[in-house]
Design a protein around this motif. Structure first.
Motif, mmCIF file in Angstrom:
data_model
loop_
_atom_site.group_PDB
_atom_site.id
_atom_site.type_symbol
_atom_site.label_atom_id
_atom_site.label_comp_id
_atom_site.label_asym_id
_atom_site.label_seq_id
_atom_site.Cartn_x
_atom_site.Cartn_y
_atom_site.Cartn_z
ATOM 1 N N LEU A 186 28.883 11.332 37.374
ATOM 2 C CA LEU A 186 27.708 10.694 36.777
ATOM 3 C C LEU A 186 27.172 11.512 35.612
ATOM 4 O O LEU A 186 27.334 12.732 35.569
ATOM 5 C CB LEU A 186 26.602 10.519 37.834
ATOM 6 C CG LEU A 186 26.945 9.652 39.056
ATOM 7 C CD1 LEU A 186 25.793 9.701 40.045
ATOM 8 C CD2 LEU A 186 27.239 8.223 38.635
ATOM 9 N N ALA A 187 26.532 10.837 34.693
ATOM 10 C CA ALA A 187 25.868 11.528 33.587
ATOM 11 C C ALA A 187 24.672 12.300 34.132
ATOM 12 O O ALA A 187 24.061 11.908 35.136
ATOM 13 C CB ALA A 187 25.430 10.534 32.528
ATOM 14 N N ALA A 188 24.335 13.380 33.449
ATOM 15 C CA ALA A 188 23.240 14.228 33.924
ATOM 16 C C ALA A 188 21.914 13.475 33.977
ATOM 17 O O ALA A 188 21.028 13.829 34.757
ATOM 18 C CB ALA A 188 23.112 15.453 33.026
ATOM 19 N N ASP A 189 21.751 12.438 33.131
ATOM 20 C CA ASP A 189 20.499 11.679 33.116
ATOM 21 C C ASP A 189 20.607 10.354 33.861
ATOM 22 O O ASP A 189 19.743 9.478 33.714
ATOM 23 C CB ASP A 189 20.047 11.437 31.675
ATOM 24 C CG ASP A 189 21.073 10.649 30.854
ATOM 25 O OD1 ASP A 189 22.208 10.450 31.362
ATOM 26 O OD2 ASP A 189 20.761 10.252 29.722
ATOM 27 N N ASP A 190 21.637 10.199 34.674
ATOM 28 C CA ASP A 190 21.786 8.966 35.456
ATOM 29 C C ASP A 190 20.603 8.839 36.406
ATOM 30 O O ASP A 190 20.327 9.756 37.188
ATOM 31 C CB ASP A 190 23.094 9.012 36.245
ATOM 32 C CG ASP A 190 23.414 7.685 36.911
ATOM 33 O OD1 ASP A 190 22.634 7.237 37.778
ATOM 34 O OD2 ASP A 190 24.449 7.090 36.567
ATOM 35 N N PRO A 191 19.883 7.713 36.383
ATOM 36 C CA PRO A 191 18.688 7.554 37.229
ATOM 37 C C PRO A 191 18.973 7.725 38.721
ATOM 38 O O PRO A 191 18.126 8.216 39.463
ATOM 39 C CB PRO A 191 18.219 6.130 36.917
ATOM 40 C CG PRO A 191 18.803 5.811 35.580
ATOM 41 C CD PRO A 191 20.101 6.555 35.507
ATOM 42 N N ARG A 192 20.158 7.331 39.158
ATOM 43 C CA ARG A 192 20.498 7.465 40.582
ATOM 44 C C ARG A 192 20.591 8.939 40.975
ATOM 45 O O ARG A 192 20.110 9.343 42.034
ATOM 46 C CB ARG A 192 21.814 6.746 40.879
ATOM 47 C CG ARG A 192 21.761 5.236 40.691
ATOM 48 C CD ARG A 192 23.141 4.629 40.682
ATOM 49 N NE ARG A 192 23.919 5.085 39.528
ATOM 50 C CZ ARG A 192 25.192 4.747 39.298
ATOM 51 N NH1 ARG A 192 25.830 3.984 40.171
ATOM 52 N NH2 ARG A 192 25.833 5.184 38.228
#
Length: 227
Positions: free
Chosen positions: A203-209
Protein backbone atom coordinates in the motif's frame (compact mmCIF):
# COMPACT_ATOMS: atom_id res chain seq x y z
CA UNK A 1 1.14 -17.78 23.71
CA UNK A 2 4.73 -18.60 22.79
CA UNK A 3 6.39 -16.13 20.43
CA UNK A 4 9.63 -17.33 18.81
CA UNK A 5 12.11 -14.66 17.72
CA UNK A 6 14.73 -15.97 15.32
CA UNK A 7 18.28 -14.72 14.98
CA UNK A 8 18.58 -12.55 18.08
CA UNK A 9 22.25 -13.54 17.96
CA UNK A 10 24.12 -14.59 14.83
CA UNK A 11 25.90 -17.94 14.73
CA UNK A 12 29.22 -16.14 15.07
CA UNK A 13 27.95 -14.25 18.12
CA UNK A 14 26.71 -17.51 19.65
CA UNK A 15 30.14 -19.05 19.07
CA UNK A 16 31.80 -16.13 20.86
CA UNK A 17 29.33 -16.36 23.74
CA UNK A 18 29.92 -20.09 24.10
CA UNK A 19 33.70 -19.80 24.08
CA UNK A 20 33.48 -17.58 27.12
CA UNK A 21 30.60 -19.33 28.86
CA UNK A 22 32.10 -22.81 28.45
CA UNK A 23 35.21 -21.61 30.27
CA UNK A 24 33.26 -19.78 33.00
CA UNK A 25 32.90 -20.72 36.66
CA UNK A 26 29.33 -21.93 37.12
CA UNK A 27 27.59 -22.12 40.50
CA UNK A 28 24.74 -24.24 41.82
CA UNK A 29 21.41 -22.82 40.68
CA UNK A 30 19.96 -23.52 44.12
CA UNK A 31 21.77 -20.41 45.38
CA UNK A 32 19.14 -18.28 43.65
CA UNK A 33 16.15 -20.58 44.16
CA UNK A 34 13.17 -19.63 46.30
CA UNK A 35 11.61 -21.89 48.91
CA UNK A 36 9.39 -23.82 46.50
CA UNK A 37 11.87 -23.84 43.63
CA UNK A 38 14.54 -25.56 45.72
CA UNK A 39 12.67 -28.84 45.45
CA UNK A 40 12.39 -28.79 41.63
CA UNK A 41 15.45 -26.85 40.42
CA UNK A 42 18.63 -28.63 39.39
CA UNK A 43 20.94 -26.62 37.17
CA UNK A 44 23.99 -24.36 37.12
CA UNK A 45 24.00 -20.59 36.79
CA UNK A 46 26.53 -17.89 36.09
CA UNK A 47 26.98 -15.70 39.15
CA UNK A 48 24.65 -12.70 39.03
CA UNK A 49 26.56 -9.47 38.62
CA UNK A 50 29.77 -11.15 37.50
CA UNK A 51 31.69 -9.16 34.86
CA UNK A 52 30.99 -11.84 32.24
CA UNK A 53 27.26 -11.98 32.97
CA UNK A 54 27.00 -8.18 32.84
CA UNK A 55 28.98 -7.90 29.60
CA UNK A 56 27.10 -10.63 27.74
CA UNK A 57 23.76 -9.48 29.17
CA UNK A 58 24.34 -5.94 27.91
CA UNK A 59 25.17 -7.29 24.46
CA UNK A 60 21.85 -9.16 24.43
CA UNK A 61 19.95 -6.05 25.51
CA UNK A 62 21.55 -3.98 22.75
CA UNK A 63 20.56 -6.58 20.16
CA UNK A 64 16.99 -6.69 21.44
CA UNK A 65 16.69 -2.91 21.34
CA UNK A 66 17.18 -3.12 17.58
CA UNK A 67 14.90 -6.12 17.05
CA UNK A 68 11.50 -4.97 15.70
CA UNK A 69 9.77 -8.29 16.41
CA UNK A 70 10.85 -8.26 20.06
CA UNK A 71 9.73 -4.64 20.51
CA UNK A 72 6.39 -5.40 18.85
CA UNK A 73 5.77 -8.51 20.95
CA UNK A 74 7.02 -7.28 24.33
CA UNK A 75 6.45 -3.50 24.25
CA UNK A 76 9.20 -3.38 26.88
CA UNK A 77 9.23 -0.90 29.72
CA UNK A 78 11.89 -2.53 31.92
CA UNK A 79 14.04 -5.62 31.38
CA UNK A 80 15.65 -7.61 34.16
CA UNK A 81 19.39 -8.03 33.48
CA UNK A 82 19.87 -11.28 31.52
CA UNK A 83 21.04 -14.30 33.50
CA UNK A 84 22.69 -17.49 32.20
CA UNK A 85 22.10 -21.13 33.03
CA UNK A 86 23.42 -24.56 32.11
CA UNK A 87 21.63 -27.93 32.31
CA UNK A 88 23.56 -31.21 32.07
CA UNK A 89 23.78 -34.64 33.73
CA UNK A 90 20.03 -34.90 34.28
CA UNK A 91 19.65 -31.20 35.12
CA UNK A 92 16.05 -30.04 35.12
CA UNK A 93 13.69 -27.40 36.46
CA UNK A 94 10.30 -28.75 37.46
CA UNK A 95 6.97 -27.02 37.01
CA UNK A 96 6.93 -23.52 38.49
CA UNK A 97 5.64 -19.99 37.99
CA UNK A 98 8.10 -17.10 37.95
CA UNK A 99 7.96 -14.57 40.77
CA UNK A 100 5.67 -11.64 40.01
CA UNK A 101 8.06 -8.85 41.04
CA UNK A 102 11.84 -9.07 41.04
CA UNK A 103 14.29 -6.62 42.58
CA UNK A 104 17.31 -5.86 40.41
CA UNK A 105 20.37 -6.57 42.58
CA UNK A 106 22.35 -3.51 43.61
CA UNK A 107 19.61 -1.06 42.65
CA UNK A 108 16.30 0.25 43.99
CA UNK A 109 14.57 -0.91 40.78
CA UNK A 110 12.02 -3.71 40.62
CA UNK A 111 10.71 -5.44 37.51
CA UNK A 112 7.20 -6.86 37.25
CA UNK A 113 7.51 -10.08 35.27
CA UNK A 114 4.91 -9.87 32.50
CA UNK A 115 6.96 -11.88 29.98
CA UNK A 116 9.69 -14.46 30.40
CA UNK A 117 12.39 -14.97 27.78
CA UNK A 118 14.73 -17.85 27.00
CA UNK A 119 17.55 -17.25 24.52
CA UNK A 120 19.01 -20.58 23.42
CA UNK A 121 22.82 -20.75 23.22
CA UNK A 122 23.17 -24.43 22.31
CA UNK A 123 21.97 -26.13 19.13
CA UNK A 124 19.15 -28.67 19.60
CA UNK A 125 21.40 -31.55 18.53
CA UNK A 126 23.96 -30.69 21.23
CA UNK A 127 21.77 -32.15 23.96
CA UNK A 128 18.95 -34.60 24.64
CA UNK A 129 15.89 -33.36 26.51
CA UNK A 130 15.93 -29.81 27.82
CA UNK A 131 12.68 -28.71 26.22
CA UNK A 132 11.00 -25.64 27.64
CA UNK A 133 7.40 -26.66 28.25
CA UNK A 134 4.81 -23.96 28.86
CA UNK A 135 1.25 -24.69 29.97
CA UNK A 136 -1.38 -22.46 28.38
CA UNK A 137 -5.13 -22.40 27.75
CA UNK A 138 -4.73 -24.83 24.82
CA UNK A 139 -2.44 -27.29 26.57
CA UNK A 140 1.33 -27.62 26.80
CA UNK A 141 3.60 -26.04 24.19
CA UNK A 142 7.26 -26.97 23.86
CA UNK A 143 10.25 -24.96 22.64
CA UNK A 144 13.74 -26.19 21.79
CA UNK A 145 15.07 -23.63 19.36
CA UNK A 146 18.24 -23.13 17.36
CA UNK A 147 21.14 -21.38 19.05
CA UNK A 148 20.65 -17.63 18.78
CA UNK A 149 16.85 -17.87 18.73
CA UNK A 150 14.65 -16.75 21.62
CA UNK A 151 11.15 -17.51 22.85
CA UNK A 152 8.82 -15.21 24.78
CA UNK A 153 5.98 -16.50 26.96
CA UNK A 154 3.76 -15.15 29.75
CA UNK A 155 5.52 -15.23 33.12
CA UNK A 156 2.22 -16.21 34.72
CA UNK A 157 2.37 -19.57 32.90
CA UNK A 158 3.25 -22.80 34.65
CA UNK A 159 6.43 -23.98 32.90
CA UNK A 160 9.37 -26.34 33.23
CA UNK A 161 12.62 -27.51 31.62
CA UNK A 162 12.67 -31.25 31.00
CA UNK A 163 15.73 -33.27 32.15
CA UNK A 164 18.86 -33.01 30.00
CA UNK A 165 20.04 -36.60 29.68
CA UNK A 166 22.97 -36.03 27.29
CA UNK A 167 25.10 -33.01 26.42
CA UNK A 168 24.50 -29.56 27.86
CA UNK A 169 21.76 -26.98 27.38
CA UNK A 170 23.13 -23.44 27.73
CA UNK A 171 20.82 -20.43 27.64
CA UNK A 172 20.18 -16.90 28.79
CA UNK A 173 16.94 -16.08 30.55
CA UNK A 174 15.31 -12.91 31.83
CA UNK A 175 12.02 -11.11 32.40
CA UNK A 176 10.30 -8.14 30.82
CA UNK A 177 7.94 -5.61 32.34
CA UNK A 178 5.76 -4.52 29.45
CA UNK A 179 4.10 -1.15 28.94
CA UNK A 180 0.92 -3.24 28.49
CA UNK A 181 0.49 -5.49 31.51
CA UNK A 182 -2.56 -7.45 30.32
CA UNK A 183 -1.45 -10.43 28.25
CA UNK A 184 -4.52 -10.57 25.99
CA UNK A 185 -4.31 -6.86 25.23
CA UNK A 186 -0.61 -7.19 24.43
CA UNK A 187 -1.25 -10.16 22.11
CA UNK A 188 -4.01 -8.22 20.35
CA UNK A 189 -1.65 -5.30 19.77
CA UNK A 190 1.04 -7.67 18.52
CA UNK A 191 -1.32 -9.33 16.03
CA UNK A 192 -2.53 -5.94 14.82
CA UNK A 193 0.99 -4.57 14.45
CA UNK A 194 2.18 -7.65 12.55
CA UNK A 195 -0.82 -7.40 10.22
CA UNK A 196 -0.08 -3.73 9.55
CA UNK A 197 3.55 -4.52 8.81
CA UNK A 198 2.46 -7.34 6.51
CA UNK A 199 0.24 -5.15 4.30
CA UNK A 200 2.39 -2.00 4.36
CA UNK A 201 4.62 -2.98 1.39
CA UNK A 202 1.53 -3.40 -0.82
CA UNK A 203 0.00 0.00 0.00
CA UNK A 204 1.00 3.61 -0.49
CA UNK A 205 2.17 5.38 2.64
CA UNK A 206 -0.86 7.71 2.48
CA UNK A 207 -3.42 4.98 1.81
CA UNK A 208 -6.43 5.80 4.05
CA UNK A 209 -6.85 2.14 5.04
CA UNK A 210 -3.27 1.93 6.26
CA UNK A 211 -3.55 5.23 8.11
CA UNK A 212 -6.79 4.10 9.76
CA UNK A 213 -5.31 0.81 10.98
CA UNK A 214 -2.17 2.53 12.23
CA UNK A 215 -4.33 5.01 14.10
CA UNK A 216 -6.31 2.20 15.71
CA UNK A 217 -3.07 0.54 16.86
CA UNK A 218 -1.66 3.67 18.44
CA UNK A 219 -4.93 4.67 20.05
CA UNK A 220 -5.25 1.22 21.65
CA UNK A 221 -1.66 1.43 22.81
CA UNK A 222 -2.31 4.93 24.17
CA UNK A 223 -5.30 3.57 26.09
CA UNK A 224 -3.54 0.55 27.58
CA UNK A 225 0.08 1.59 28.00
CA UNK A 226 1.52 2.50 31.40
CA UNK A 227 5.04 3.92 31.43
Amino acid sequence: MLIPIEGVLSKDEVRQFRQRLDAAAWQDGLKTAGTLARSVKRNLQLEDGSPLAVELGNLILRKLGNNPLFVSAALPNRIYPPKFNRYADGGTYGAHVDSAVMAVPGTNVSVRSDLSATLFLAEPDEYEGGELQVEGPFGIQSAKLAAGDMVLYPSSSLHCVTPVTEGARVASFFWIQSMVQNDSSRVLLFDLDQSIQGITPALAADDPRLLKLTGVYHNLLRQWAVT
